[in-house]
Design an enzyme around this catalytic site. Structure first.
Site, short mmCIF file in Angstrom:
data_model
loop_
_atom_site.label_atom_id
_atom_site.label_comp_id
_atom_site.label_asym_id
_atom_site.label_seq_id
_atom_site.Cartn_x
_atom_site.Cartn_y
_atom_site.Cartn_z
N CYS A 259 23.92 3.29 13.87
CA CYS A 259 24.06 5.29 14.39
C CYS A 259 25.74 5.68 13.94
O CYS A 259 25.72 6.92 13.48
CB CYS A 259 23.38 4.99 16.10
SG CYS A 259 24.97 4.85 17.26
N HIS A 308 24.97 6.80 21.42
CA HIS A 308 23.68 6.96 20.58
C HIS A 308 24.14 8.62 19.72
O HIS A 308 24.33 9.52 20.97
CB HIS A 308 22.65 6.81 21.31
CG HIS A 308 21.41 6.41 19.58
ND1 HIS A 308 21.36 6.45 19.15
CD2 HIS A 308 21.16 8.06 18.94
CE1 HIS A 308 20.99 6.25 17.87
NE2 HIS A 308 20.22 8.04 18.43
N HIS A 320 18.21 10.35 12.42
CA HIS A 320 19.86 9.33 13.05
C HIS A 320 19.43 7.92 11.85
O HIS A 320 17.98 7.72 11.75
CB HIS A 320 20.31 9.52 14.06
CG HIS A 320 18.47 9.15 14.92
ND1 HIS A 320 18.41 8.83 16.35
CD2 HIS A 320 16.94 9.13 14.57
CE1 HIS A 320 17.14 8.15 16.61
NE2 HIS A 320 16.07 8.83 15.40
#
Length: 346
Positions: A259, A308, A320
């Site tokens: 991420c 995240h 993402h």
């Protein structure tokens, strides 16, 4: 005299009771045996457990990334210090050679002063602390000794700093290995659960994810695509070119990402250097707490521990790298699995 009477036989009623009890015990054992294996979890139950394991793996991944970044920095710092120590030692040797030449010249003329011997000492501090010795030296000689003294102290500090960083590096490498094993353990557990699904169930899960991704993409294309700045727009455009690239923990592109690897790579393509991990990326730029105030290209962070991060894509969607087993894609902020914490405008 011992009795030879036959033992008393059980009554017919007693035999019947015992037989019935034995039969009941056998029946109960059979029922227990048939119930022993736990029921196979449903597709949704497996998905829930797998998603939780993937979240835990991503938490460990960001800690792994932080340890990896620290290791890389320490290695560079140690290399720089070692170079400085080597150059400093060369300078110190040259200073000592110069003093040695001065002493040799005095010896040849027969006028060597006993105090000149301190020039050749590896520890002139003891001599410089004595005023009587300084009185016997010329200003040039005193200056030369002070340079040696300063260089020795400087080298000692640099060697100590290098030694401390080497210890820190060893501890960081240990932590890195620990986090790597933790990530691999979580991923292996998730894969084991997925392997328990039938081919039909796996196909159903994949279809659900595909439908959700297509819906998010349509929402992005039909929404407001205005970016906060030219660099945010450039970062978002760069990330769009990576759609379909696989998620790999610890990866920073250009063919695979985790991420924070995707967000740092995307901004680098826009000429902006941002930190490597999601936790560090959260501490740059201007924070935005309302989803309504987000613009395309803003960094968006999720979960209480900020493990995240993605890029805001507009209309409540993000672009993402979700987790292992997936690819870079659009997804609704409502399906991330954790709360939206805030955005950051770089």
């Amino acid at each position: 005299m011992a009795s030879h009477r036959r033992p008393k036989q059980p009554s017919r009623a007693r035999v019947t009771v015992l037989t019935t009890a034995a039969a009941a015990a056998v029946a109960l054992s059979a029922q227990a045996a048939s119930a022993a294996p736990s029921e196979k979890p449903s597709k949704d139950e497996v998905k829930s457990k797998v998603d939780k394991l993937y979240q835990e793996a991503e938490q460990a991944t960001e800690k792994y990334n932080g340890a990896k970044e620290k290791q890389d920095k320490l290695e560079k710092q140690i290399s720089t210090l070692q170079d400085k120590v080597a150059r400093g030692q060369d300078e110190l040797n040259q200073l000592r050679e110069g003093i040695g030449t001065m002493a040799s010249a005095q010896y040849r003329t027969g006028s060597i002063d006993p105090s000149v011997q301190l020039f050749l000492s590896s520890n002139p501090d003891d001599y410089l602390d004595k005023a009587s010795t300084l009185d016997q030296l010329s200003s040039q000689q005193v200056e030369a000794l002070k340079k040696i003294q300063e260089k020795q102290r400087e080298l000692a500090q640099e060697r100590q700093e290098a030694s401390d960083k080497l210890k820190d590096l060893a501890a960081t490498r240990t932590e890195l290995g620990k986090k790597k094993r933790e990530v691999q353990g979580k991923l292996a557990a998730a894969q084991k659960l997925l392997n328990s699904l039938t081919a039909k169930e796996k196909a159903a899960l994949a279809a659900e994810q595909s439908r959700a991704s297509r819906a998010s993409e349509r929402s992005v294309l039909g929404g407001d695509t205005g970016s906060a700045s030219s660099r945010a727009g450039a970062a978002f455009s760069a990330a769009q070119t990576r759609i379909g690239s696989p998620y790999v923990y610890g990866a920073t592109g250009p063919t695979s990402f985790d991420c924070s690897g995707l967000t740092s790579w995307a901004y680098a393509q826009a000429g902006v250097s941002i930190p490597r991990t999601s936790q560090e990326q959260a501490n740059i730029g201007t924070r935005i707490y309302s989803v309504n105030d987000l613009k395309v290209g803003d960094l968006v962070f999720f979960f209480n521990d900020i493990h995240h991060v993605g890029l805001y894509a507009g209309n409540g969607q993000i672009l993402h790298a979700p987790r292992t087993g997936t690819v870079v894609r659009y997804e609704s902020m409502n399906t991330i699995g954790g709360p939206f914490m805030f955005g950051v405008r770089v």
